[in-house]
Write a protein that holds these residues in place. Sequence first.
Motif, short mmCIF file in Angstrom:
data_model
loop_
_atom_site.label_atom_id
_atom_site.label_comp_id
_atom_site.label_asym_id
_atom_site.label_seq_id
_atom_site.Cartn_x
_atom_site.Cartn_y
_atom_site.Cartn_z
N LYS A 144 -27.79 48.55 -17.90
CA LYS A 144 -26.58 49.34 -17.68
C LYS A 144 -25.52 48.54 -16.93
CE LYS A 144 -28.68 53.92 -17.83
NZ LYS A 144 -28.94 55.20 -17.10
N LEU A 145 -25.96 47.73 -15.97
CA LEU A 145 -25.00 46.88 -15.26
C LEU A 145 -24.34 45.90 -16.22
CD1 LEU A 145 -27.08 46.01 -12.06
CD2 LEU A 145 -25.13 47.57 -12.19
N SER A 146 -25.11 45.39 -17.17
CA SER A 146 -24.59 44.45 -18.15
C SER A 146 -23.53 45.09 -19.04
CB SER A 146 -25.74 43.91 -19.00
OG SER A 146 -25.27 42.99 -19.95
N ILE B 7 -30.09 36.59 -23.04
CA ILE B 7 -30.60 37.05 -21.75
C ILE B 7 -29.73 36.50 -20.62
CG2 ILE B 7 -32.55 36.99 -20.17
CD1 ILE B 7 -33.11 38.67 -22.62
N LYS B 8 -29.41 35.21 -20.70
CA LYS B 8 -28.59 34.58 -19.66
C LYS B 8 -27.19 35.18 -19.63
CE LYS B 8 -30.95 30.09 -19.80
NZ LYS B 8 -30.82 28.67 -20.21
N ALA B 9 -26.61 35.39 -20.79
CA ALA B 9 -25.28 36.00 -20.85
C ALA B 9 -25.30 37.39 -20.25
CB ALA B 9 -24.80 36.06 -22.30
N GLY B 10 -26.37 38.13 -20.52
CA GLY B 10 -26.51 39.47 -19.96
C GLY B 10 -26.59 39.48 -18.45
N LEU C 115 -24.07 40.80 -13.37
CA LEU C 115 -23.55 40.43 -12.05
C LEU C 115 -22.15 41.01 -11.87
CD1 LEU C 115 -23.77 38.87 -9.42
CD2 LEU C 115 -23.01 36.81 -10.64
N ILE C 116 -21.32 40.89 -12.90
CA ILE C 116 -19.98 41.48 -12.83
C ILE C 116 -20.08 42.99 -12.69
CG2 ILE C 116 -17.81 41.82 -14.10
CD1 ILE C 116 -18.48 39.15 -15.57
N GLY C 117 -21.01 43.60 -13.44
CA GLY C 117 -21.21 45.04 -13.36
C GLY C 117 -21.66 45.48 -11.98
N ALA C 118 -22.52 44.70 -11.36
CA ALA C 118 -22.99 45.04 -10.01
C ALA C 118 -21.85 44.97 -8.99
CB ALA C 118 -24.11 44.08 -9.61
#
Length: 209
Positions: free
Chosen positions: A89-91, A163-166, A171-174
Amino acid sequence: MFFPILKAQSTKSLTRSVGYLHAQPKRVRGLVRDPATFLQSPCGKAYDIQSTSSLKTYLGEEYALDDNLLLQVLTHKSFAHGMKPFNEKLSVHGSQFLKHKSAIHTVNSEKGISALGSLESRKTLSTDILAAFVKQQGFADVIYWKKRDDSITDPTQSGENSIKAGVLEALIGALLVTRGAGVAEKFVFEKLLSENSKDSLVNIVRAQA
């Protein structure tokens, strides 16, 4: 490792049985696996708070996040059968926010709205570029996920780059969810889209051109 299990009976008495944690390389059907043998990243890093140290260092005080949230950012839903908090969800939040801010950056720094379709603007948000950014920052080894097929080593085919892109999007979402849009926007413009940052997405694209 043996450990006792107490079971309550209808007579209110307790009986003792024995369980076994299996930690050998070869699986034995029917035995409970020791969590330490599978709660690891593909690179063998144990799943714990200490693994967030490289990400914490990168963020610094300005973009600091809670340790448990950072661990969630680094965890994909494929890890441990989804039993640990994961970043999906953060992603999603981070992906949409990054697209929006990238569009603004492109329009403001190039030749208006027509520049949105340029090759550089499209490559900036591509999976491979986001993955390259995560790898450059040094926290790719502590991303927790489960490979679909260990025989596939190409990161573009194994799902590793996705996976890495997510993780970057999470991180931006958090930051967006916990620190607010202002902090998240500053992070995106200063860390990811700035031409003055040699490790930014923009400069990774240009270096590969």
